[in-house]
Scaffold this active site. Structure first.
Site, PDB file in Angstrom:
ATOM      1  N   GLY A  56     -33.123  13.161   1.615  1.00 22.60           N
ATOM      2  CA  GLY A  56     -33.220  12.908   0.182  1.00 22.60           C
ATOM      3  C   GLY A  56     -33.766  14.107  -0.562  1.00 22.60           C
ATOM      4  O   GLY A  56     -34.413  14.977   0.011  1.00 22.60           O
ATOM      5  N   GLN A  57     -33.467  14.120  -1.858  1.00 18.87           N
ATOM      6  CA  GLN A  57     -33.903  15.211  -2.721  1.00 18.87           C
ATOM      7  C   GLN A  57     -34.746  14.621  -3.824  1.00 18.87           C
ATOM      8  O   GLN A  57     -34.243  13.897  -4.673  1.00 18.87           O
ATOM      9  CB  GLN A  57     -32.673  15.909  -3.314  1.00 18.87           C
ATOM     10  N   THR A  63     -36.787  15.842   1.523  1.00 23.90           N
ATOM     11  CA  THR A  63     -37.180  15.089   2.713  1.00 23.90           C
ATOM     12  C   THR A  63     -36.104  15.228   3.787  1.00 23.90           C
ATOM     13  O   THR A  63     -34.919  15.049   3.515  1.00 23.90           O
ATOM     14  CB  THR A  63     -37.402  13.605   2.379  1.00 23.90           C
ATOM     15  N   LYS A  78     -41.394  15.611   4.484  1.00 16.98           N
ATOM     16  CA  LYS A  78     -41.264  16.001   3.076  1.00 16.98           C
ATOM     17  C   LYS A  78     -41.766  17.434   2.928  1.00 16.98           C
ATOM     18  O   LYS A  78     -42.925  17.724   3.214  1.00 16.98           O
ATOM     19  CB  LYS A  78     -42.081  15.054   2.198  1.00 16.98           C
ATOM     20  N   ASP A 173     -47.733   5.385 -10.230  1.00 12.07           N
ATOM     21  CA  ASP A 173     -46.275   5.533 -10.375  1.00 12.07           C
ATOM     22  C   ASP A 173     -45.554   4.434  -9.599  1.00 12.07           C
ATOM     23  O   ASP A 173     -44.593   4.704  -8.874  1.00 12.07           O
ATOM     24  CB  ASP A 173     -45.820   6.914  -9.907  1.00 12.07           C
ATOM     25  N   SER A 367     -28.960  39.588  -8.850  1.00  7.69           N
ATOM     26  CA  SER A 367     -28.549  38.765  -7.710  1.00  7.69           C
ATOM     27  C   SER A 367     -27.627  37.625  -8.117  1.00  7.69           C
ATOM     28  O   SER A 367     -27.028  36.973  -7.266  1.00  7.69           O
ATOM     29  CB  SER A 367     -29.790  38.176  -7.028  1.00  7.69           C
ATOM     30  N   THR A 369     -28.769  35.016  -9.576  1.00 12.01           N
ATOM     31  CA  THR A 369     -29.670  33.864  -9.725  1.00 12.01           C
ATOM     32  C   THR A 369     -31.008  34.366 -10.253  1.00 12.01           C
ATOM     33  O   THR A 369     -31.346  35.541 -10.099  1.00 12.01           O
ATOM     34  CB  THR A 369     -29.911  33.142  -8.384  1.00 12.01           C
ATOM     35  N   GLN A 475     -11.488   1.850 -14.801  1.00 10.69           N
ATOM     36  CA  GLN A 475     -11.387   3.294 -14.980  1.00 10.69           C
ATOM     37  C   GLN A 475     -12.046   3.672 -16.306  1.00 10.69           C
ATOM     38  O   GLN A 475     -12.400   2.803 -17.097  1.00 10.69           O
ATOM     39  CB  GLN A 475      -9.930   3.753 -14.922  1.00 10.69           C
TER      40      GLN A 475
END
Length: 526
Positions: A56-57, A63, A78, A173, A367, A369, A475
């Site tokens: 997961g992000q 993670t 993580k 949270d 670069s 980036t 759709q």
């Protein structure tokens, strides 16, 4: 994002005579970044674990699946990039998260930490693997549930809250995404995760930093003077959603949501509430009292008849319409994120000329980036007066993969004004990108292709369609697409495509909800 006027990291007002925070903070220089997050050197995480696929992000880290070398057991790791930690308080936040996980590790419904490791680039937190999925996803997949099942879930969630409070921890949270099932087994325990915003407190302590996630945040948090009672409010919001499928207070914008939380009417009359038991409604009312001194404590919730007595919470299935609403509410609208990126990359040279030159100037090593430091230094050179949290917010709006750099297209998407992104010709251009065959409709197959192009996996394509498909033909036509793109953008939507309900900013977490009380308290426009 405007920083709070108080100094960063000052979020708590002590009651008279209150003692120091426990445990003590990391010893660190008073200014700048400390040398490390952990107060002691650690082994290399790879000496003990084989790091596997990405699971997961999150906003604060990535993670991964990891396998213990001695025992072959599967765990979650993580990894938090240290380049995201901008100051001493950020380092302390990560250390506090680790301390709190250890502090709560004996609770049966809290994900158990295995250990923490630090190297030059990352802090790694290895913990119990919860492979059973998120709370709402399990309910939706099952296809039906009852008040009694909801009561059992709330008993677990509020049991975690009581456990935290009894040990001097406020979660801050609580939301469905932070509760995972330990495994796919039918009787798998539900576990609380993500203590990144949690804090230690002592009786009488009051906090003022505005943190949390919009739908779940308590009114006193928005008013910047709160204590552990705020966790009970958040659990009450989860209960409300479990029973009717939508949040109790909602609007198209963050400021609208906050206005509703502060003064909106709690609806317990419209469908499906007439078919919900009086006992359940009584508990909801007492968990969602705006005055925290009159709100139920976690202990009082656990003693309520609807929770305690299996005979009080009916065992009949809750209306299927609730399940449908719950499914739509919990499905993330990834289509809008993709569309914003498409538009940003297709704008004319005239519209983006200045930004293109700015990008070149900032990208000092050519670069292709830019890093946070390059962005910060470049903006300073052009006379920008953005504060560090604002620069980080700009960076993070684009840095979706937590790589620490952003490319040209991401930079545009994060910096262009929303009015440019919403112009008709730009919306047409974005729609055409998704409508591969030029039929005038975006189909599920075309969405699948787009998700593949953007590297999105585990996407519920049907839910993406349903979120936007107003005439239910399966759709998306252009008018539906344009309505989606314009929806919810008034009042501070950001061009980076980060959803307004996605919770907090990045690792600099305090004061992370964009709260302007003057805006929230203005008269309703309707």
């Amino acid at each position: 994002m405007q920083p709070d006027p108080q100094p960063h990291g000052r979020g708590r007002e002590k009651a008279a005579g209150a003692g120091p925070r426990l445990p003590p903070p990391v010893t660190a220089p008073s200014v700048g970044r400390p040398a490390s997050v952990l107060p002691h050197k650690t082994a290399n995480v790879r000496d003990h674990y084989r790091i596997g696929k990405k699971l997961g992000q999150g906003q604060f880290g990535t993670t991964y699946l990891c396998v213990g070398k001695p025992d072959g057991g599967e765990y979650a790791c993580k990894s938090i990039p240290k380049r995201k930690l901008l100051c001493r308080e950020d380092y302390e936040d990560v250390w506090r998260e680790i301390q709190i996980m250890h502090h709560l590790s004996e609770h049966p419904n809290v994900v158990r930490i295995r250990g923490a490791y630090e190297d030059a680039l990352f802090v790694h937190i290895v913990m119990e693997l919860c492979a059973g999925g998120e709370l709402f996803d399990r309910i939706v997949a099952k296809g039906h549930y009852t008040e009694r099942a909801a009561a059992l879930l709330i008993r677990t969630i509020v049991g975690v809250v009581e456990g935290c409070h009894s040990l001097g921890v406020m979660h801050r949270d609580l939301k469905p995404e932070n509760f995972l099932f330990a495994s796919t087994a039918e009787d798998a325990p539900l576990k609380a995760t993500d203590f990144g915003l949690s804090v230690f407190y002592k009786p009488g302590d009051k906090f003022s930093d505005v943190v949390g996630s919009p739908y779940y945040v308590a009114p006193e948090v928005l008013q910047k003077i709160y204590g552990p009672e705020a966790d009970v409010w958040s659990a009450g919001v989860i209960l409300y959603i479990l029973l009717c499928g939508v949040p109790p207070f909602w609007a198209e914008t963050e400021s609208g949501i906050f206005r509703q939380i502060l003064r909106g009417k709690l609806d317990l009359e419209s469908d499906p509430w007439p078919s919900i038991s009086d006992s359940a409604k009584d508990l909801v009312r007492n968990m969602l009292i705006r005055d925290p001194t009159k709100r139920f404590t976690a202990h009082e919730v656990l003693c309520h008849p609807w929770i305690v007595d299996d005979a009080v919470a009916p065992d009949k299935p809750i209306d299927s319409a609730v399940l449908s609403r719950l499914k739509h509410f919990s499905a993330m609208n990834k289509l809008k994120k993709m569309a914003l990126r498409v538009i940003a990359e297709s704008l004319s040279e005239e519209e983006i000329g200045g930004l293109k030159e700015l990008f070149k100037m900032i990208d000092t090593d050519n670069s292709g980036t830019i890093t946070y430091d390059e962005l910060k230094n470049g903006l300073k050179r052009v006379g920008s007066d953005l504060m560090e949290p604002e620069i980080q917010a700009l960076m993070d709006a684009a840095d979706i993969d937590n790589s620490g750099t952003i490319d040209y297209g991401e930079f545009l998407a994060a910096t262009l004004h929303m009015n440019k992104l919403e112009r008709e010709e730009n919306l047409v251009s974005a729609f055409t990108f998704f409508d591969k065959d030029g039929s005038g409709f975006i189909t599920i197959d075309e969405l699948s292709q787009a998700c593949e192009q953007f590297g999105l996996s585990d996407v519920h394509l049907e839910d993406m369609i349903k979120d936007v498909d107003q005439n239910n033909d399966g759709q998306i036509d252009y008018s539906e697409f344009a309505a989606m793109m314009r929806k919810g953008n008034a009042g501070g939507a950001n061009a980076g495509g980060v959803t307004s309900t996605g919770g907090t900013g990045r690792r600099t977490m305090r004061n992370s909800l964009r709260v302007n009380l003057g805006d929230i308290l203005k008269p309703n426009e309707n």
